[in-house]
Design an enzyme around this catalytic site. Structure first.
Site, PDB file in Angstrom:
ATOM      1  N   HIS A  24       0.807  -1.229   0.000  1.00 43.11           N
ATOM      2  CA  HIS A  24       0.000   0.000   0.000  1.00 43.11           C
ATOM      3  C   HIS A  24       0.843   1.285   0.000  1.00 43.11           C
ATOM      4  O   HIS A  24       0.772   2.120   0.881  1.00 43.11           O
ATOM      5  CB  HIS A  24      -1.105   0.014   1.049  1.00 43.11           C
ATOM      6  CG  HIS A  24      -0.770  -0.432   2.446  1.00 43.11           C
ATOM      7  ND1 HIS A  24       0.218   0.125   3.195  1.00 43.11           N
ATOM      8  CD2 HIS A  24      -1.340  -1.374   3.235  1.00 43.11           C
ATOM      9  CE1 HIS A  24       0.247  -0.438   4.373  1.00 43.11           C
ATOM     10  NE2 HIS A  24      -0.673  -1.362   4.430  1.00 43.11           N
ATOM     11  N   HIS A  79      -4.957  -9.903  14.051  1.00 46.18           N
ATOM     12  CA  HIS A  79      -5.070  -8.636  13.314  1.00 46.18           C
ATOM     13  C   HIS A  79      -5.896  -8.905  12.068  1.00 46.18           C
ATOM     14  O   HIS A  79      -5.719  -9.937  11.417  1.00 46.18           O
ATOM     15  CB  HIS A  79      -3.650  -8.177  12.961  1.00 46.18           C
ATOM     16  CG  HIS A  79      -3.545  -6.894  12.207  1.00 46.18           C
ATOM     17  ND1 HIS A  79      -4.496  -5.904  12.229  1.00 46.18           N
ATOM     18  CD2 HIS A  79      -2.546  -6.427  11.379  1.00 46.18           C
ATOM     19  CE1 HIS A  79      -4.090  -4.898  11.475  1.00 46.18           C
ATOM     20  NE2 HIS A  79      -2.922  -5.196  10.947  1.00 46.18           N
ATOM     21  N   GLU A  81      -6.076  -6.950   9.235  1.00 45.90           N
ATOM     22  CA  GLU A  81      -5.642  -6.468   7.924  1.00 45.90           C
ATOM     23  C   GLU A  81      -5.468  -7.680   7.014  1.00 45.90           C
ATOM     24  O   GLU A  81      -5.072  -8.767   7.458  1.00 45.90           O
ATOM     25  CB  GLU A  81      -4.350  -5.643   8.022  1.00 45.90           C
ATOM     26  CG  GLU A  81      -4.099  -4.892   6.728  1.00 45.90           C
ATOM     27  CD  GLU A  81      -3.060  -3.775   6.795  1.00 45.90           C
ATOM     28  OE1 GLU A  81      -2.380  -3.633   7.829  1.00 45.90           O
ATOM     29  OE2 GLU A  81      -2.938  -3.045   5.791  1.00 45.90           O
ATOM     30  N   ASP A  83      -3.535  -8.837   4.836  1.00 48.26           N
ATOM     31  CA  ASP A  83      -2.319  -9.640   4.638  1.00 48.26           C
ATOM     32  C   ASP A  83      -2.249 -10.777   5.663  1.00 48.26           C
ATOM     33  O   ASP A  83      -1.521 -11.753   5.470  1.00 48.26           O
ATOM     34  CB  ASP A  83      -1.034  -8.784   4.673  1.00 48.26           C
ATOM     35  CG  ASP A  83      -0.975  -7.806   5.824  1.00 48.26           C
ATOM     36  OD1 ASP A  83      -2.020  -7.435   6.371  1.00 48.26           O
ATOM     37  OD2 ASP A  83       0.145  -7.401   6.186  1.00 48.26           O
ATOM     38  N   HIS A 146      -0.801  -2.756  14.521  1.00 52.35           N
ATOM     39  CA  HIS A 146      -0.748  -1.620  13.653  1.00 52.35           C
ATOM     40  C   HIS A 146      -2.113  -0.983  13.438  1.00 52.35           C
ATOM     41  O   HIS A 146      -2.218   0.145  12.943  1.00 52.35           O
ATOM     42  CB  HIS A 146      -0.115  -2.132  12.343  1.00 52.35           C
ATOM     43  CG  HIS A 146      -0.367  -1.465  11.080  1.00 52.35           C
ATOM     44  ND1 HIS A 146      -0.868  -2.059   9.961  1.00 52.35           N
ATOM     45  CD2 HIS A 146      -0.150  -0.175  10.749  1.00 52.35           C
ATOM     46  CE1 HIS A 146      -0.950  -1.203   8.978  1.00 52.35           C
ATOM     47  NE2 HIS A 146      -0.531  -0.060   9.417  1.00 52.35           N
ATOM     48  N   ASP A 165       2.110  -7.713  13.504  1.00 54.16           N
ATOM     49  CA  ASP A 165       2.917  -6.773  12.709  1.00 54.16           C
ATOM     50  C   ASP A 165       4.168  -6.291  13.456  1.00 54.16           C
ATOM     51  O   ASP A 165       5.194  -6.008  12.823  1.00 54.16           O
ATOM     52  CB  ASP A 165       2.084  -5.533  12.360  1.00 54.16           C
ATOM     53  CG  ASP A 165       1.223  -5.733  11.116  1.00 54.16           C
ATOM     54  OD1 ASP A 165       1.579  -6.575  10.279  1.00 54.16           O
ATOM     55  OD2 ASP A 165       0.207  -5.036  10.993  1.00 54.16           O
ATOM     56  N   TYR A 193      10.909  -0.972   7.771  1.00 54.70           N
ATOM     57  CA  TYR A 193       9.555  -1.366   8.160  1.00 54.70           C
ATOM     58  C   TYR A 193       9.022  -0.410   9.232  1.00 54.70           C
ATOM     59  O   TYR A 193       7.898   0.076   9.159  1.00 54.70           O
ATOM     60  CB  TYR A 193       9.634  -2.799   8.686  1.00 54.70           C
ATOM     61  CG  TYR A 193       8.332  -3.437   9.093  1.00 54.70           C
ATOM     62  CD1 TYR A 193       7.603  -4.198   8.183  1.00 54.70           C
ATOM     63  CD2 TYR A 193       7.853  -3.326  10.387  1.00 54.70           C
ATOM     64  CE1 TYR A 193       6.420  -4.818   8.566  1.00 54.70           C
ATOM     65  CE2 TYR A 193       6.680  -3.939  10.775  1.00 54.70           C
ATOM     66  CZ  TYR A 193       5.965  -4.696   9.861  1.00 54.70           C
ATOM     67  OH  TYR A 193       4.803  -5.310  10.242  1.00 54.70           O
ATOM     68  N   HIS A 226       5.491 -10.926   9.819  1.00 51.97           N
ATOM     69  CA  HIS A 226       6.244 -10.616   8.595  1.00 51.97           C
ATOM     70  C   HIS A 226       7.714 -10.893   8.857  1.00 51.97           C
ATOM     71  O   HIS A 226       8.257 -10.484   9.897  1.00 51.97           O
ATOM     72  CB  HIS A 226       6.132  -9.130   8.220  1.00 51.97           C
ATOM     73  CG  HIS A 226       4.776  -8.691   7.784  1.00 51.97           C
ATOM     74  ND1 HIS A 226       4.219  -9.066   6.580  1.00 51.97           N
ATOM     75  CD2 HIS A 226       3.863  -7.887   8.378  1.00 51.97           C
ATOM     76  CE1 HIS A 226       3.009  -8.512   6.467  1.00 51.97           C
ATOM     77  NE2 HIS A 226       2.778  -7.797   7.543  1.00 51.97           N
TER      78      HIS A 226
HETATM   79 FE1  FEO Z   1      -1.252  -4.312   9.522  1.00 45.02          FE
HETATM   80 FE2  FEO Z   1       0.780  -6.790   8.219  1.00 45.02          FE
HETATM   81  O1  FEO Z   1      -0.789  -5.794   8.472  1.00 45.02           O
END
Ligand code: FEO
Length: 403
Positions: A24, A79, A81, A83, A146, A165, A193, A226
């Site tokens: 994004h 989370h 989101e 991903d 996040h 995250d 990051y 991640h």
């Molecule tokens: Fe806030 Fe890796 O998503």
């Protein structure tokens, strides 16, 4: 790629995305990223998070090497989101879990993204504990790390923190652990990051680390969603300290000059400003925005206590490349910086005022008047640019020394 047993009966079953180069608007080229998710086998089998939907088959294939999906009892959604939750509906349909856990704040997002009719959702908050047999899952809400719904899952019996995250890096690699890769590259990926995602939430980072300390969490592995996993006390200490430092944003003795230019006048000023910084012993980097993505500028800012921005005047304002960086930077809320503005113009000359307003809106200290020149830098303008560099450098040195 096989599942990886990261602790006894705890498996990494995520997906590695070498092809994702833009997250994004944050450029993660050329490394890509990893969507980590974890399976814990116990009396109750628990899946922590999922992956981007377009990597679901990859993840499910890996998962099936460890367990038949219908034997998964609980899914923890740390989370929402996409991903991490992108293929949640697929997993729910496949596993038919007895319980799905998300944070209280996650309730809104989960039903906002998916048709959750009939899903056995249980909202949890900090301090809630769920027993799964030999282990217990302790939930810790980490609002705004996040998103408002984000949370950690901590398993004391394994000294394992699944951190979503937080503590992540956008790295696609066949390696799973932080101690398997080059440390300099890893540290840069951590900074990149943090400065492109986590920076605005620095106060929450500090509070979360303090909370973890006050709860006495004994951790010897941090498994983020991640990138690479920190699997020993030394690396856990390393990443916690790194986060503490980045959240603090203490001024660092290094300056970033970025600019765009039409006919090289603004560029010439940039190099003169560099000479001024050099004259007072402040290291610097000059970044030309036609060569650098806004994410790279933010990553560089991780090591710089001063920001000096330049643009020619263009349509009574600044070039779009410069305005994009300033807008992106402001949104990420850097603190505690010294700033400066410079630019060239043909007839109206508004660019330095526009840049100054941006820097002021980020509450930067501006120790020098901006420097501007009409058409070509005159000897006086060149000298003024050196002086700007010198003044910014001296103000930064004072800031670093706490004066
Ligand atoms: Fe806030 Fe890796 O998503």
């Amino acid at each position: 790629m096989k599942p990886v047993e990261i602790k006894k009966d705890v498996f990494w079953v995520g997906a590695v995305d070498f092809g994702c180069h833009n997250f994004h608007g944050y450029s993660i080229a050329p490394r890509g990223t990893t969507y980590n998710c974890y399976l814990v086998k116990d009396e109750k089998n628990v899946l922590f998070d999922t992956v981007q939907n377009h990597h679901s088959e990859d993840m499910i294939t890996r998962l099936k090497e460890v367990i038949e999906p219908e034997k998964i009892d609980y899914i923890v959604v740390n989370h929402l989101e996409l991903d991490h939750a992108g293929c949640l509906p697929k997993l729910v349909q496949m596993c038919k879990p007895e319980k799905i856990f998300c944070s209280v704040m996650g309730l809104k997002s989960i039903s906002g993204y998916f048709d959750t009719t009939g899903w056995p959702i249980h909202a949890v908050k900090t301090g809630d504990v769920v027993n799964i047999g030999k282990r217990n899952i302790h939930f810790v809400e980490t609002r705004m790390l996040h998103w408002p719904d984000s949370m950690f899952s901590y398993i004391p019996e394994d000294k394992l923190l699944i951190s979503n995250d937080a503590f992540g890096q956008n790295i696609a690699s066949s390696m799973r652990f932080a101690d398997e890769v080059d440390r300099t590259g890893l540290e840069l990926a951590i900074e990149e990051y943090y400065y492109n995602i986590v920076l605005p939430f620095s106060p929450q980072v500090t509070k979360t680390i303090e909370l973890a300390e006050s709860m006495g969490l004994d951790i010897d592995m941090i498994a983020p969603d991640h990138g690479l996993i920190f699997r020993n006390k030394e690396d856990v200490g390393f990443i916690l300290n790194k986060y503490r430092e980045m959240a603090e944003q203490k001024p660092q003795k290094r300056a970033l000059i970025f600019y765009d230019t039409m006919w090289h006048s603004t560029e010439t000023l940039a190099y003169q400003i560099g000479s001024g910084l050099e004259s007072v012993g402040v290291p610097y980097r000059i970044m030309f925005l036609k060569n650098h993505h806004h994410s790279e500028i933010m990553t560089e800012l991780a090591r710089c206590g001063a920001v000096i921005a330049g643009s020619p005047t263009h349509n009574n304002g600044i070039l779009p490349t410069v305005s994009a960086v300033l807008s992106y930077m402001k949104g990420l809320r850097p603190q505690n910086r010294v700033g400066g503005a410079f630019g060239s113009f043909g007839w109206s000359g508004e660019s330095v005022r526009t840049i100054t307003e941006w820097l002021e809106s980020m509450k930067m200290d501006l120790p020098s008047e901006p420097v501007k020149c009409q058409y070509r830098p005159t000897p006086e303008a060149l000298q003024a640019a050196v002086e700007l560099g010198r003044k910014v450098g001296l103000a930064l040195i004072d800031k670093v020394n706490g004066k």
